[in-house]
Scaffold this motif. Structure first.
Motif, PDB file in Angstrom:
ATOM      1  N   GLY A 120      54.433  41.713  29.273  1.00 17.04           N
ATOM      2  CA  GLY A 120      55.752  42.330  29.227  1.00 17.04           C
ATOM      3  C   GLY A 120      56.129  42.745  27.821  1.00 17.04           C
ATOM      4  N   LEU A 121      55.787  41.893  26.851  1.00 13.93           N
ATOM      5  CA  LEU A 121      56.039  42.227  25.452  1.00 13.93           C
ATOM      6  C   LEU A 121      55.292  43.497  25.065  1.00 13.93           C
ATOM      7  N   MET A 122      54.045  43.606  25.522  1.00 14.72           N
ATOM      8  CA  MET A 122      53.235  44.773  25.175  1.00 14.72           C
ATOM      9  C   MET A 122      53.788  46.053  25.800  1.00 14.72           C
ATOM     10  N   VAL A 123      54.190  45.967  27.044  1.00  9.25           N
ATOM     11  CA  VAL A 123      54.731  47.148  27.719  1.00  9.25           C
ATOM     12  C   VAL A 123      56.006  47.619  27.026  1.00  9.25           C
ATOM     13  N   MET A 124      56.852  46.691  26.644  1.00  3.15           N
ATOM     14  CA  MET A 124      58.085  47.066  25.952  1.00  3.15           C
ATOM     15  C   MET A 124      57.782  47.663  24.575  1.00  3.15           C
ATOM     16  N   ALA A 125      56.776  47.121  23.891  1.00  2.00           N
ATOM     17  CA  ALA A 125      56.411  47.656  22.575  1.00  2.00           C
ATOM     18  C   ALA A 125      55.867  49.076  22.695  1.00  2.00           C
ATOM     19  N   VAL A 126      55.128  49.363  23.770  1.00  5.28           N
ATOM     20  CA  VAL A 126      54.622  50.722  23.976  1.00  5.28           C
ATOM     21  C   VAL A 126      55.780  51.698  24.159  1.00  5.28           C
ATOM     22  N   PHE A 127      56.808  51.279  24.881  1.00  4.47           N
ATOM     23  CA  PHE A 127      57.963  52.164  25.051  1.00  4.47           C
ATOM     24  C   PHE A 127      58.657  52.411  23.713  1.00  4.47           C
TER      25      PHE A 127
ATOM     26  N   MET B  31      52.085  52.308  29.993  1.00  4.57           N
ATOM     27  CA  MET B  31      53.003  51.267  30.461  1.00  4.57           C
ATOM     28  C   MET B  31      52.734  50.927  31.924  1.00  4.57           C
ATOM     29  N   LEU B  32      52.460  51.943  32.728  1.00  3.96           N
ATOM     30  CA  LEU B  32      52.150  51.700  34.141  1.00  3.96           C
ATOM     31  C   LEU B  32      50.860  50.895  34.281  1.00  3.96           C
ATOM     32  N   ILE B  33      49.882  51.212  33.435  1.00  6.29           N
ATOM     33  CA  ILE B  33      48.644  50.428  33.451  1.00  6.29           C
ATOM     34  C   ILE B  33      48.945  48.986  33.045  1.00  6.29           C
ATOM     35  N   GLY B  34      49.867  48.847  32.094  1.00  2.00           N
ATOM     36  CA  GLY B  34      50.200  47.517  31.613  1.00  2.00           C
ATOM     37  C   GLY B  34      50.845  46.624  32.654  1.00  2.00           C
ATOM     38  N   VAL B  35      51.504  47.215  33.652  1.00  3.63           N
ATOM     39  CA  VAL B  35      52.175  46.397  34.673  1.00  3.63           C
ATOM     40  C   VAL B  35      51.343  46.274  35.948  1.00  3.63           C
ATOM     41  N   LEU B  36      50.099  46.760  35.914  1.00  3.00           N
ATOM     42  CA  LEU B  36      49.232  46.575  37.077  1.00  3.00           C
ATOM     43  C   LEU B  36      48.993  45.083  37.315  1.00  3.00           C
ATOM     44  N   PRO B  37      48.744  44.695  38.545  1.00  2.16           N
ATOM     45  CA  PRO B  37      48.441  43.280  38.821  1.00  2.16           C
ATOM     46  C   PRO B  37      47.276  42.800  37.970  1.00  2.16           C
ATOM     47  N   PRO B  38      47.330  41.570  37.500  1.00  2.72           N
ATOM     48  CA  PRO B  38      46.287  41.060  36.586  1.00  2.72           C
ATOM     49  C   PRO B  38      44.874  41.182  37.136  1.00  2.72           C
ATOM     50  N   HIS B  39      44.719  41.045  38.456  1.00  2.00           N
ATOM     51  CA  HIS B  39      43.358  41.065  38.990  1.00  2.00           C
ATOM     52  C   HIS B  39      42.722  42.452  38.919  1.00  2.00           C
ATOM     53  N   LEU B  40      43.513  43.482  38.611  1.00  2.00           N
ATOM     54  CA  LEU B  40      42.957  44.828  38.472  1.00  2.00           C
ATOM     55  C   LEU B  40      42.485  45.125  37.050  1.00  2.00           C
ATOM     56  N   TRP B  41      42.805  44.233  36.136  1.00  2.00           N
ATOM     57  CA  TRP B  41      42.339  44.419  34.761  1.00  2.00           C
ATOM     58  C   TRP B  41      40.902  43.928  34.642  1.00  2.00           C
ATOM     59  N   ARG B  42      40.085  44.669  33.910  1.00  2.00           N
ATOM     60  CA  ARG B  42      38.687  44.300  33.787  1.00  2.00           C
ATOM     61  C   ARG B  42      38.531  42.973  33.050  1.00  2.00           C
ATOM     62  N   SER B  43      39.359  42.755  32.044  1.00  2.00           N
ATOM     63  CA  SER B  43      39.265  41.491  31.314  1.00  2.00           C
ATOM     64  C   SER B  43      39.584  40.322  32.229  1.00  2.00           C
ATOM     65  N   GLN B  44      40.511  40.526  33.169  1.00  2.61           N
ATOM     66  CA  GLN B  44      40.857  39.479  34.117  1.00  2.61           C
ATOM     67  C   GLN B  44      39.711  39.244  35.095  1.00  2.61           C
ATOM     68  N   LEU B  45      39.031  40.350  35.482  1.00  4.05           N
ATOM     69  CA  LEU B  45      37.890  40.215  36.378  1.00  4.05           C
ATOM     70  C   LEU B  45      36.778  39.426  35.707  1.00  4.05           C
ATOM     71  N   GLU B  46      36.527  39.746  34.439  1.00 12.47           N
ATOM     72  CA  GLU B  46      35.485  39.022  33.719  1.00 12.47           C
ATOM     73  C   GLU B  46      35.854  37.548  33.578  1.00 12.47           C
ATOM     74  N   ALA B  47      37.153  37.293  33.339  1.00 20.39           N
ATOM     75  CA  ALA B  47      37.591  35.905  33.220  1.00 20.39           C
ATOM     76  C   ALA B  47      37.402  35.175  34.540  1.00 20.39           C
ATOM     77  N   THR B  48      37.617  35.881  35.660  1.00 16.92           N
ATOM     78  CA  THR B  48      37.457  35.276  36.975  1.00 16.92           C
ATOM     79  C   THR B  48      36.006  34.886  37.222  1.00 16.92           C
ATOM     80  N   ARG B  49      35.080  35.731  36.770  1.00 17.06           N
ATOM     81  CA  ARG B  49      33.668  35.465  37.003  1.00 17.06           C
ATOM     82  C   ARG B  49      33.147  34.316  36.154  1.00 17.06           C
ATOM     83  N   SER B  50      33.708  34.155  34.956  1.00 19.99           N
ATOM     84  CA  SER B  50      33.113  33.213  34.014  1.00 19.99           C
ATOM     85  C   SER B  50      33.937  31.963  33.770  1.00 19.99           C
TER      86      SER B  50
END
Length: 632
Positions: free
Chosen positions: A552-559, A602-621
């Motif tokens: 949320g902080l990041m999305v607001m900073a982008v705006f 900003m829209l990318i920033g508010v996507l559900p966490p599981h759609l982020w690649r970094s989150q996917l990698e974290a899920t696998r490892s």
């Protein structure tokens, strides 16, 4: 990769410095003429004494869109081109330098070539399209009257409502007018031997208060009046020991003064000798005259000569352009350090960033010295200073966190702001004189610097947030530690941005109260400054109150990028208020595109966490019990 050796870093630094200083090795000696010394001669233009080289560069940039002119065998430098315009106008008139941007591209949208041709500027005057869209003064001369009439009609239309044809015809007329004034600055265009004419005046004229009683012919007097009215710059300095910038004279004025009062100014025969020697292709006489006149100027106006030399070297080095290029390399190295050899590439990027920052700073300080003003005096200098401030903060971030993020964000902001400054310089001299109301006291200087640092800080926070979103959504490189570091960076920079913006806005109100008698007037620029303060304050309160977390902080900073870009550029285009600098049709689409791109991130920033690649990698490892600690 093995640990980097110190000598490699020094080699990189040496190569960078060599690239920056390379332009100084170039010498303008086409045909044996000492063009570099000619370019360093001081003249007065638009209230500022500057080297002839600056006049040449800005004029060629306005007319041709470039600072060099390609010819059959090589290219002409700006001062070589200007010398030809002033002293060999017959040859210069044949150079294809005028850019004519027709509407023929409409044919690609479904219109026939014949229809597109009829809607172009060239077709309006019976000219056939040129594939390069460059035309000579000689080719356009028969159509000057009609071009002037069309330009006058177009100027009656409000800038925002003008068609592409109307905008282009106005620009074409302005370029033709500038060229005409340049070629009539030293002598009437087409003069064969100006020195002989000056010698004739010295030998045969009897100075008299009434010019016609001096023995001068009516035709010669008319030519001098024409030079006085048409000349573009003022080449004749005041009579020593007077050093008043207001006492510089045009060539025609100075000769007329001799006719009515006697005492020919020594600069007149010096310039006349230069013009005749160049026209006769006599480099020996030309170089002797340049050296002699330079020595005379050095004796009587040493400070003016020194500043003209400094500015000429500054023009030759083009430090901001060099810095812009190197910032791209730094960004690539910093980004690459996230993938391979983090310590080695990260160190190279940081060292290059510091070196480039020094170059950026030298350019900024040189401008301040030449203008005798604070670093921010117009839109161009604000772009340069915003980049400088962002890079400075980025260096501190990189020094503290050592993860390449500070280097990457500083480099990309430095590149973008200098690119903006580069395009703003297309309008001519960027060291223009300040309006009287803007040259009053220290409150204004401090206000502008603080507000601009607020812009720089807010942009830096926004680009750090973009780094978080891009790395998190599209790469697996946003691990927990990196996300935490970015969060701390953004939070800290937003604090700086709030402080700078708030203090700068208050100082602006104090200055406005002293200058205009009111602290706040709801001017669009004032409202924009307040928006930046409010938005940064909202970010901090949202974070303090737990309303937003990392993402949320990041999305607001982008705006914040959207708010700042609108406050910096957008309000200037409204055409209202005391801070309106005119509608820039070429900048408006880019401003809209930038705003939309930030909304997309900003829209990318508010996507559900599981759609982020970094989150996917974290899920696998990462074990299930640790997933809660992954970046969110």
């Amino acid at each position: 990769m093995k640990k980097s050796r110190p000598w490699i870093i020094w080699l990189v630094v040496a190569a960078t410095i060599a690239y920056i200083l390379a332009p100084l090795s170039q010498r303008d000696t086409r045909g044996g003429f000492a063009m570099q010394k000619l370019g360093r001669l001081p003249v007065l233009l638009n209230g500022r004494i500057k080297p002839l080289d600056t006049v040449a560069r800005n004029s060629l940039l306005i007319i041709h869109g470039k600072q060099t002119l390609a010819i059959e065998h090589g290219e002409l430098t700006p001062i070589e081109w200007l010398a030809e315009v002033m002293m060999k106008s017959g040859e210069a008139d044949r150079r294809k330098i005028f850019v004519v941007r027709s509407l023929e591209t409409r044919a690609a949208l479904g219109r026939s070539p014949e229809t597109a041709k009829s809607s172009s500027i060239l077709a309006a005057f019976g000219l056939l399209p040129d594939p390069n869209k460059y035309w000579s003064f000689l080719e356009l001369t028969p159509h000057l009257q009609e071009i002037e009439q069309q330009a006058e009609l177009a100027q009656k239309v409000e800038a925002q409502l003008r068609s592409p044809f109307q905008r282009d015809i106005i620009k074409l007329f302005e370029r033709l007018t500038l060229y005409h004034r340049l070629e009539n600055s030293l002598e009437v265009a087409g003069t064969e031997d100006f020195k002989a004419q000056v010698d004739d005046l010295l030998n045969n004229i009897r100075p008299a208060p009434v010019p016609m009683n001096s023995g001068i012919t009516a035709e010669a007097l008319q030519s001098l009046d024409f030079l006085s009215e048409t000349g573009y710059f003022f080449p004749i300095p005041p009579v020593p020991p007077n050093d008043d910038a207001l006492q510089w004279r045009k060539m025609g004025e100075s000769v007329l003064q001799f006719i009515t009062a006697g005492n020919m100014h020594p600069a007149v025969p010096a310039w006349a000798t230069l013009a005749s020697a160049y026209a006769a292709h006599d480099p020996a006489t030309f170089n002797t005259a340049v050296e002699s006149y330079s020595s005379w100027l050095q004796q009587h106006f040493p400070v003016r000569v020194w500043k003209a030399k400094v500015e000429s070297v500054f023009n030759q080095l083009q430090p901001f352009y060099s810095a812009m290029v190197i910032y791209v390399l730094i960004f690539i190295l910093a980004c690459a350090s996230w993938l391979v050899w983090p310590q080695t590439l990260g160190r190279y990027a940081f060292v290059l960033l510091v070196v480039t920052f020094v170059v950026h700073s030298v350019g900024l300080i040189t401008r301040m010295y030449l203008e005798g003003r604070p670093p921010v005096t117009n839109l161009y200098s604000s772009a340069v200073f915003i980049g400088w401030g962002a890079v400075l903060l980025g260096i501190f971030l990189e020094r503290f966190f050592r993860n390449g993020i500070g280097s990457a964000t500083a480099a990309i902001i430095g590149f973008i702001t200098l690119l903006i400054a580069h395009h703003l310089s297309m309008d001519g001299d960027t060291m223009e004189m300040m309006r009287a109301v803007l040259d009053t006291n220290g409150w204004l200087a401090t206000h502008v610097v603080m507000v601009t640092l607020g812009y720089a800080s807010t942009f830096l926070a926004g680009f750090l947030a973009l780094t978080y979103i891009v790395r998190g959504a599209f790469t697996p490189s946003l691990d927990r530690e990196t996300a935490k570091s970015l969060s701390r960076m953004v939070y800290g920079i937003v604090c700086f941005a709030t402080l700078f913006s708030f203090v700068g806005t208050i100082l602006g109100g104090i200055w406005a109260d002293q200058s205009w008698g009111r602290f706040w007037g709801w001017d669009p620029k004032e409202n924009g400054a307040a928006l930046i303060v409010l938005w940064n304050a909202i970010i901090l309160h949202a974070r303090w109150g737990g309303l937003v977390r990392q993402r949320g902080l990041m999305v607001m900073a982008v705006f914040g990028n959207v708010v700042t870009s609108w406050s910096w550029f957008g309000v200037n285009m409204l055409g209202i208020g005391l801070h309106s600098y005119g509608f820039m049709d070429s900048a408006f689409p880019w401003l809209i595109a930038f705003g939309l791109s930030q909304v997309a991130f900003m829209l990318i920033g508010v996507l559900p966490p599981h759609l982020w690649r970094s989150q996917l990698e974290a899920t696998r490892s990462t074990p299930v019990r640790e997933m809660a600690n992954a970046p969110a």
